[in-house]
Design an enzyme around this catalytic site. Structure first.
Site, PDB file in Angstrom:
ATOM      1  CD1 TRP A 156      -2.577   1.845   0.480  1.00  0.00           C
ATOM      2  CD2 TRP A 156      -1.257   2.471   2.176  1.00  0.00           C
ATOM      3  NE1 TRP A 156      -2.880   3.155   0.801  1.00  0.00           N
ATOM      4  CE2 TRP A 156      -2.096   3.555   1.837  1.00  0.00           C
ATOM      5  CE3 TRP A 156      -0.331   2.639   3.219  1.00  0.00           C
ATOM      6  CZ2 TRP A 156      -2.039   4.791   2.497  1.00  0.00           C
ATOM      7  CZ3 TRP A 156      -0.281   3.857   3.878  1.00  0.00           C
ATOM      8  CH2 TRP A 156      -1.129   4.913   3.518  1.00  0.00           C
TER       9      TRP A 156
ATOM     10  CG  HIS B 295      -8.799   2.086   1.849  1.00  0.00           C
ATOM     11  ND1 HIS B 295      -7.529   1.645   1.532  1.00  0.00           N
ATOM     12  CD2 HIS B 295      -8.699   2.579   3.108  1.00  0.00           C
ATOM     13  CE1 HIS B 295      -6.720   1.851   2.548  1.00  0.00           C
ATOM     14  NE2 HIS B 295      -7.407   2.405   3.522  1.00  0.00           N
TER      15      HIS B 295
ATOM     16  CG  ASP C  81      -7.731   2.961   9.674  1.00  0.00           C
ATOM     17  OD1 ASP C  81      -7.835   1.835   9.183  1.00  0.00           O
ATOM     18  OD2 ASP C  81      -7.243   3.923   9.046  1.00  0.00           O
TER      19      ASP C  81
ATOM     20  CG  HIS D 218      -6.041  -4.285   5.005  1.00  0.00           C
ATOM     21  ND1 HIS D 218      -5.130  -3.275   4.820  1.00  0.00           N
ATOM     22  CD2 HIS D 218      -5.310  -5.418   5.143  1.00  0.00           C
ATOM     23  CE1 HIS D 218      -3.904  -3.781   4.839  1.00  0.00           C
ATOM     24  NE2 HIS D 218      -3.990  -5.078   5.020  1.00  0.00           N
TER      25      HIS D 218
ATOM     26  CE  LYS E 295      -6.279   6.036   2.742  1.00  0.00           C
ATOM     27  NZ  LYS E 295      -5.298   6.201   3.791  1.00  0.00           N
TER      28      LYS E 295
ATOM     29  CD  GLU F 159      -4.599  -1.381   1.956  1.00  0.00           C
ATOM     30  OE1 GLU F 159      -3.479  -1.749   2.355  1.00  0.00           O
ATOM     31  OE2 GLU F 159      -5.466  -0.924   2.732  1.00  0.00           O
TER      32      GLU F 159
ATOM     33  CG  ASP G 256      -9.151   4.830   5.652  1.00  0.00           C
ATOM     34  OD1 ASP G 256      -9.514   3.801   6.223  1.00  0.00           O
ATOM     35  OD2 ASP G 256      -7.978   5.036   5.280  1.00  0.00           O
TER      36      ASP G 256
ATOM     37  CG  ASP H 202      -8.578  -0.701   4.434  1.00  0.00           C
ATOM     38  OD1 ASP H 202      -9.642  -0.265   4.903  1.00  0.00           O
ATOM     39  OD2 ASP H 202      -7.502  -0.680   5.067  1.00  0.00           O
TER      40      ASP H 202
ATOM     41  CG  ASP I 245      -5.348  -1.454   8.120  1.00  0.00           C
ATOM     42  OD1 ASP I 245      -4.806  -0.985   9.133  1.00  0.00           O
ATOM     43  OD2 ASP I 245      -5.230  -0.937   6.989  1.00  0.00           O
TER      44      ASP I 245
HETATM   45  C1  RNT Z   1      -3.877   2.894   4.890  1.00  0.00           C
HETATM   46  C2  RNT Z   1      -3.951   1.463   4.530  1.00  0.00           C
HETATM   47  C3  RNT Z   1      -2.832   0.602   5.004  1.00  0.00           C
HETATM   48  C4  RNT Z   1      -2.364   0.945   6.394  1.00  0.00           C
HETATM   49  C5  RNT Z   1      -1.362  -0.006   6.986  1.00  0.00           C
HETATM   50  C6  RNT Z   1      -0.702   0.548   8.188  1.00  0.00           C
HETATM   51  O1  RNT Z   1      -5.025   3.590   4.666  1.00  0.00           O
HETATM   52  O2  RNT Z   1      -5.159   0.942   4.970  1.00  0.00           O
HETATM   53  O3  RNT Z   1      -3.160  -0.726   4.865  1.00  0.00           O
HETATM   54  O4  RNT Z   1      -3.421   1.074   7.288  1.00  0.00           O
HETATM   55  O5  RNT Z   1      -0.498  -0.381   6.025  1.00  0.00           O
HETATM   56 ZN    ZN Z   2      -5.438  -1.166   4.848  1.00  0.00          ZN
END
Ligand code: RNT
Ligand code: ZN
Length: 418
Positions: free
Chosen positions: A187, A262, A296, A286, A228, A226, A294, A259, A326
Site C-alpha cells: 500500500w 477505502h 480506522d 483489510h 484507496k 491495496e 477511512d 480495505d 486493519d
Molecule cells: C492505509 C492502509 C494501510 C495501512 C497499513 C498501516 O489507509 O489501509 O493498509 O493502514 O499499512
Molecule cells: Zn489497509
C-alpha cells in the site's frame, strides 16, 4: 446453575433450533475453527514500529488518542500480541510492517532491509505456532513526501522500488520458513491534496514501478495491491485508486486488497467479492471500520461486516479470501481494541456460517421471494450467541464479556507500568 452448564444447555437448544431450518451447527463451528485472521501488528503501538520511535506518522493516515500503555519495544509488541491471541479462539496469523524489523538499534534504511532483520520474528512466530504476513512501508520516512513509487524523480522512485523488491524477498523467506505462503501487501499513499494537472502521468509511473517490482517470480509469497480513495492531506487524487489496482490485478494476476475503509461510505464492499473472485486470483481483506471516512475505528459487528462475511461464505471462498484486519485506535486499551475487532469478525463469520444458504438459494431459484425475505429476517433472531459462547468455551477463551477483566488485569499489571 454453573455457567458452563447453562452454556451447554443453551447450545443444545440452539443446535435443535438451527437443525429445524436445515443448518448443521457443528459443521459451522468446525468451519469457523479453521478461519485464521491475520492480525495487524500495528494496533499495539499506533503504527510506530522500531525504526524511529519519535518520528511522526505520515502518508495521510492518522492515529488519534494517547491512551497509556503503547508497546515501545519488540518484546512489548510480542507480549501484547500473545495477550490478545490468548483471548481469541482459533489459530491466527500476524501481519508485520517493514518498520517492525528487529534492527537491534542499528539504522537500517528502507532500501537496505533484509530477511535477517526478520529472523527473530520468524523464530518467534514458529515458537508460538503463528504464520506471518508482511507489508512494505512507504510512509513515515523522509523520502515519502506525497509520491513514492509514482514519483517522477527517479532517485526517489528507485529508492522505493528497491524497498518494495526487498519486502517481496523478505516475504518469500518468511513463506519458505513457515512452509506456507506469506501475503505481501503493498500500500502506498501517493496522491495529492489538490486536483493534479495530469492524473495519467503518475499512474503511468506507478504501473511502470510495479512492473519492475514484480519482475522476480517467487514461490513462497503472494503479492497483494491495496487501493484507496483518499488520505488526509491527499484528498483530491490517489494514484493507486481502486480502478487502477483492479485493472492492474486483473491484467497481471495479482491479488487486490479490499480495505473496507477505502471506499465511498455507501459503496458495498461485500458486493465486490464475487466479481473479484472471477477476475483476480484471490482476495486480501483489510477489515476496518470507517466512520464518515477511512477513520480506522475498531471493527464491530455491524451490517457491513455481516454482509461481507455472508458473501464470502455464500461464494464458498474461504480458500481464496485472506482475512486481515486493519485499524488503529489509541483512545482505548489497545489490546482490548484488538480483541473486540477480532471477536467481532469471528462472530460475523459464525453468523454467516449459520445461514441456510442452500434453502435461500433454492427459494430464489424457484422465484419464492417472500420466503427468501422472510427466512433472512427470521435468521436475525435465531440463537447464534449460544453457539458463539460454546465456540469460546471449547477453545478455552473467555466467554461473552468475561475477557474484559483479563484485559483490565493486564493493563494494571503490564501496560500501565510502561
Ligand atoms: C492505509 C492502509 C494501510 C495501512 C497499513 C498501516 O489507509 O489501509 O493498509 O493502514 O499499512
Ligand atoms: Zn489497509
Amino acid at each position: 446453575m454453573k455457567k458452563e452448564t447453562s452454556i451447554k444447555q443453551a447450545y443444545d437448544m440452539a443446535v435443535e433450533r438451527y437443525a429445524a431450518i436445515g443448518v448443521n451447527v457443528k459443521e459451522a463451528i468446525k468451519q469457523l475453527q479453521d478461519i485464521s485472521l491475520s492480525l495487524h501488528c500495528w494496533q499495539t503501538d499506533d503504527v510506530t514500529g522500531f525504526e524511529n520511535q519519535n518520528g511522526s506518522l505520515t502518508g495521510g493516515i492518522q492515529v488519534t488518542g494517547n491512551y497509556p500503555g503503547r508497546a515501545r519495544t519488540i518484546d512489548e509488541v510480542r507480549a501484547d500480541i500473545l495477550k490478545a491471541t490468548s483471548l481469541i479462539a482459533g489459530k491466527h496469523r500476524l501481519s508485520l510492517h517493514e518498520i517492525y524489523g528487529d534492527f537491534q538499534g542499528k539504522k537500517v534504511d528502507r532500501n537496505e532491509v533484509e530477511p535477517v532483520h526478520f529472523k527473530s520474528w520468524m523464530e518467534w512466530a514458529k515458537e508460538n505456532d503463528m504464520k506471518l504476513d508482511f507489508n512494505s512501508t512507504s510512509f513515515s520516512h523522509p523520502k515519502s513526501g506525497n509520491l513514492t513509487l509514482a514519483n517522477p524523480d527517479n532517485t526517489i522512485r528507485n529508492f522505493w522500488i528497491e524497498h518494495t523488491k526487498r519486502c517481496r524477498w523478505i516475504s518469500n523467506e518468511m513463506g519458505k520458513y513457515q512452509n506456507d505462503p506469506c501475503m505481501l501487501n503493498i500500500w502506498i499513499h501517493d496522491g495529492s491534496k489538490e486536483v493534479p494537472a495530469n492524473r495519467l502521468k503518475y499512474r503511468q509511473i506507478l504501473k511502470k514501478s510495479l512492473d519492475e517490482i514484480f519482475e522476480t517470480r517467487y514461490e513462497n509469497m503472494k503479492d497483494c495491491i491495496e487501493a484507496k480513495l483518499f488520505g488526509i492531506g491527499l484528498e483530491s487524487y490517489t494514484v493507486g485508486s481502486y480502478d487502477f489496482y483492479l485493472g492492474y490485478g486483473a491484467k497481471n494476476n495479482k491479488i487486490v486488497t479490499l480495505d473496507t475503509g477505502h471506499f465511498h461510505l455507501t459503496e458495498s464492499i461485500a458486493d465486490k467479492v464475487s466479481s473479484l473472485l472471477l477476475f483476480t486470483p484471490e482476495i486480501m481483506l483489510h477489515v476496518s471500520r470507517p466512520v464518515r471516512w477511512d477513520s480506522d475505528h475498531v471493527v464491530i459487528l455491524n451490517d457491513d461486516l455481516l454482509d461481507l462475511a455472508r458473501e464470502i461464505v455464500r461464494c464458498k471462498a474461504f480458500s481464496r479470501v485472506h482475512i486481515g484486519l486493519d485499524y488503529f485506535d489509541a483512545t482505548i486499551n489497545r489490546i482490548g481494541a484488538y480483541v473486540i475487532g477480532c471477536r467481532a469478525t469471528q462472530k460475523a463469520f459464525l453468523l454467516a456460517l449459520l445461514e441456510p444458504s442452500e434453502t435461500l438459494q433454492q427459494y430464489e431459484a424457484e422465484g419464492r421471494y417472500f420466503e427468501r425475505l422472510a427466512l433472512q429476517e427470521e435468521l436475525k433472531s435465531l440463537p447464534w450467541s449460544a453457539v458463539w459462547d460454546m465456540f469460546c468455551l471449547q477453545n478455552n477463551v473467555p466467554v461473552g464479556e468475561d475477557y474484559m477483566s483479563d484485559i483490565e488485569k493486564y493493563e494494571k499489571e503490564v501496560t500501565c507500568k510502561r
